[in-house]
Scaffold this active site. Structure first.
Site, PDB file in Angstrom:
ATOM      1  N   GLU A 180       0.912  -1.161   0.000  1.00  0.00           N
ATOM      2  CA  GLU A 180       0.000   0.000   0.000  1.00  0.00           C
ATOM      3  C   GLU A 180       0.929   1.184   0.000  1.00  0.00           C
ATOM      4  OE1 GLU A 180      -3.153  -0.499  -0.143  1.00  0.00           O
ATOM      5  OE2 GLU A 180      -3.046  -2.652   0.236  1.00  0.00           O
ATOM      6  N   CYS A 214      -0.872   9.408   3.443  1.00  0.00           N
ATOM      7  CA  CYS A 214      -0.856   9.034   2.036  1.00  0.00           C
ATOM      8  C   CYS A 214      -2.108   9.524   1.345  1.00  0.00           C
ATOM      9  CB  CYS A 214      -0.741   7.526   1.906  1.00  0.00           C
ATOM     10  SG  CYS A 214      -2.091   6.672   2.719  1.00  0.00           S
TER      11      CYS A 214
END
Ligand code: NAD
Ligand code: A1AUG
Length: 630
Positions: A180, A214
């Site tokens: 991820e 993120c």
């Protein structure tokens, strides 16, 4: 531990985390710079991960869910977690790996080691045996490298930057990496947006946790008159300049420190303008890692600021004339993690929903803070590596083991469950079966039909439907599946039934498929595939390898390749060969598992998950902007 014990133990971990909320908030604040308003939801997310994966783990052993397949756990998983979510992300990785039946080594980012130690202690205190979860508080150096590349490590779950994923794969091209990774996320504001809400959401999404998410928005794309609106400009500056920037020890802090203050990219983002840009609000360094938030204007398409993730409290303003231009600017980025739209116009919403390339979409709300199960989290393109599925979603655990065929003697018999619903199949899928029915043995034919019926049922229940599992009135939260182009390779000696089973899933999913076969196909099957829009090429192993190498060199982001072969060949053998050919490119997702009737493992390579969250009211009055769209 058997599956039920494991699930119960994970639920207990969730409960112990809940009881330790205050201690965890303290550690995250003192070690990892998290303000209370940021770490409190993080603890909740960690708790949610435990309960969610506990429940998901039971499905892996449910034969109705896993139709014709069994889930085989791996022995050892390394979880390499980041410092920016020092509680939720390591907990999620560890809980998922445990739920999938693996032992786990947690290797946290060095700035978040104490948080990780607290978490591991919590797992043990909740009854997870000490040798099932082990802490490896290592520096990023040779020992870490030795760990992640060790031959006895079966899976590496990395949550971190794309560059780290590439580095890991350069060390070990056949690393089973579930990554991820990074994001460069934007919010588009159209002239139809509510300016007050747009500014509130943009400021929170850009500056909470000092932009070190993120999911953070570091681009604000203002369309047409929104870009000349004095009201938006004034409110944006006011809201940003008035954020309280303090260390987390101050309980009223709204923005804490930049956690790695000497990070070269973060410092550049906070200090260095690109050509044609100017500061609307120039960041100032206050000491102790604290920076005041920055706004830069004049960001142009293709510039460094447009395309780079800085992980710092700075947002750039880009002005465009049309929504279409805005979507193109958003999609021009290599990543595709979160994306936002601010509009009250349903037509604009429809255009954006159709065109924007990201894993988590948010409308008329902030673009951070995904909640487990409600907004499963994970991106497209370079924001996700490998065959990973969304964290906190329904399918995450599948990647943490192998799915193998379970052809029992009561299964696959003609007249068995596989015959139910066969008449209701999608005609393109049914025609594949008809094309080979005369050439398959009874057991293979029945298993193929069973698979097709299972696909159809899974399609109706989930993959082809827009699911909202939380069903809130105030917010639509849809998990939908978008068809993706896939290259399928059937090596020499692939059973005809297996080839057709995989193609049936692909055709059902609806994306473009390029099929490479080593053995010429029977003409009726070839015709049925062509009629379904599949492109077929006959290629020997050498020609296929050359094509695969070219695919990995050509830089297509998130290219999917499903590789199958003879039944006696292992998934590991296919994995190791294909990863060698691609040089471990993180831009290609390889799917080499055995062919099974299980709709989940066979449909997912042909689909991308997308979570869409839409505010469904206006000041408390219901407003279903997406009515008829989702
Ligand atoms: N997509 C997501 O869910 C998600 C979530 C959080 C963070 N991120 C991304 O993570 C990045 C920020 O976090 P970070 O700085 O901790 O990421 P990072 O990539 O530097 O580190 C991630 C993990 O990899 C390890 N690592 C890094 N370099 C290593 C090396 N040379 N040897 C061994 N291990 C090494 C780190 O110790 C850490 O455990 C950003 O790019 C952000 O977008 C993504
Ligand atoms: N899952 C978090 C982001 C994690 C990345 O840093 C969010 O949705 O904001």
């Amino acid at each position: 531990m058997d599956p039920a014990e494991r699930a119960a133990a994970l639920h207990r971990v969730g409960d112990v985390l809940a009881a330790r909320r205050a201690e965890l908030i303290e550690v995250a604040g003192s070690e990892a710079g998290k303000t209370i308003d940021q770490s409190d939801p993080e603890v909740s997310e960690a708790i949610d991960f435990c309960h969610h994966y506990a429940e998901s783990s039971l499905l892996l052993h449910d034969s109705e869910h896993m139709v014709g397949a069994r889930f085989a756990p791996v022995d050892v998983t390394v979880v390499a977690s980041p410092w920016n979510f020092p509680l939720a992300i390591p907990t999620g990785g560890v809980a998922a790996a445990l739920a999938a039946g693996s032992a786990v080594i947690l290797k946290p980012a060095p700035p978040a080691r104490r948080c990780a130690a607290e978490l591991v202690r919590t797992f043990h205190d909740a009854g997870i045996p000490e040798d099932l979860v082990v802490l490896a508080p290592l520096e990023d150096g040779d020992v870490s490298r030795h760990l992640v590349t060790h031959k006895d490590v079966d899976r590496v779950v990395l949550t971190g930057s794309y560059d780290t994923a590439r580095l890991f794969r350069s060390w070990k091209p056949d690393m089973h990496l579930l990554g991820e990774t990074s994001g460069k996320n934007a919010i588009i504001v159209t002239p139809s947006a509510d300016p007050d809400i747009a500014v509130r959401d943009a400021v929170y999404s850009a500056f909470a946790h000092a932009g070190q998410k993120c999911s953070a928005s570091s681009l604000l794309v203002l369309v047409s008159s929104a870009s000349t609106s004095e009201r938006i400009a004034r409110q944006l500056v006011d809201a940003t300049a008035s954020l309280r920037v303090r260390l987390p020890l101050s309980l009223d802090s709204q923005m804490g420190p930049v956690v790695v203050p000497d990070d070269e990219k973060a410092v550049r983002g906070l200090t260095t303008l690109g050509s044609g840009e100017h500061w609307v609000l120039k960041p100032r360094y206050l000491g102790d890692g604290l920076w005041t938030p920055g706004i830069r204007a004049g960001v142009v398409p293709g510039s460094e600021f447009h395309l780079t993730e800085y992980f710092a409290p700075v947002i750039g303003i880009m002005r465009v004339d049309t929504l279409q231009e805005a979507i193109e600017a958003v999609n021009a980025v290599d990543y595709g993690l979160t994306s936002g739209l601010q509009t009250l116009d349903a037509t604009e919403l429809a255009i954006w929903l159709e065109g924007v390339q990201a894993g988590n979409l948010y409308v008329n709300r902030g673009i951070t803070g995904a909640i487990v199960r409600r907004q499963p989290f994970g991106g497209w393109k370079r924001s996700a590596i490998g065959s990973t599925t969304k964290a906190g979603g329904p399918s995450y655990l599948l990647g943490l083991g192998e799915v193998e065929p379970a052809r029992g003697k009561d299964k696959g018999e003609p007249g068995g469950p596989g015959d139910q619903g066969i008449s209701a199949l999608d005609p393109r899928v049914a025609s594949l079966c008809d094309a080979v029915s005369g050439q398959l043995g009874a057991a293979d034919l029945a298993e193929l039909r069973r698979a097709m019926v299972a696909d159809a049922s899974a399609w109706r229940a989930g993959y082809g439907a827009n699911r909202d599992v939380t069903g809130l009135a105030c917010e639509r939260n849809i998990l939908r599946y978008r068809a993706v182009d896939v290259v399928v390779r059937a090596g020499q000696g692939t059973a005809l039934a297996d080839l057709v089973r995989v193609m049936a899933a692909g055709v059902r999913a609806g994306g473009f498929i390029s099929l490479s076969v080593a053995d010429r196909l029977p003409q009726p099957l070839q015709n049925a595939l062509l009629a379904a829009g599949v492109q077929v090429a006959v290629e020997d192993q050498g020609a296929w390898d050359a094509r695969l190498a070219e695919l990995s060199a050509s830089g297509g982001l998130g290219t999917r390749v499903r590789v199958i072969g003879p039944r006696e060949q292992t998934s590991a053998a296919r994995w190791s060969h294909a990863s060698r050919v691609t040089g471990g490119s993180p831009d290609i997702a390889l799917y080499t598992g055995a062919v099974t009737a299980c709709p989940h493992s066979e449909l997912l390579p042909f689909l991308r998950e997308q979570a869409v969250a839409i505010t469904n009211h206006r000041f408390g009055t219901p407003l279903d902007l997406a009515e008829g769209l989702l």
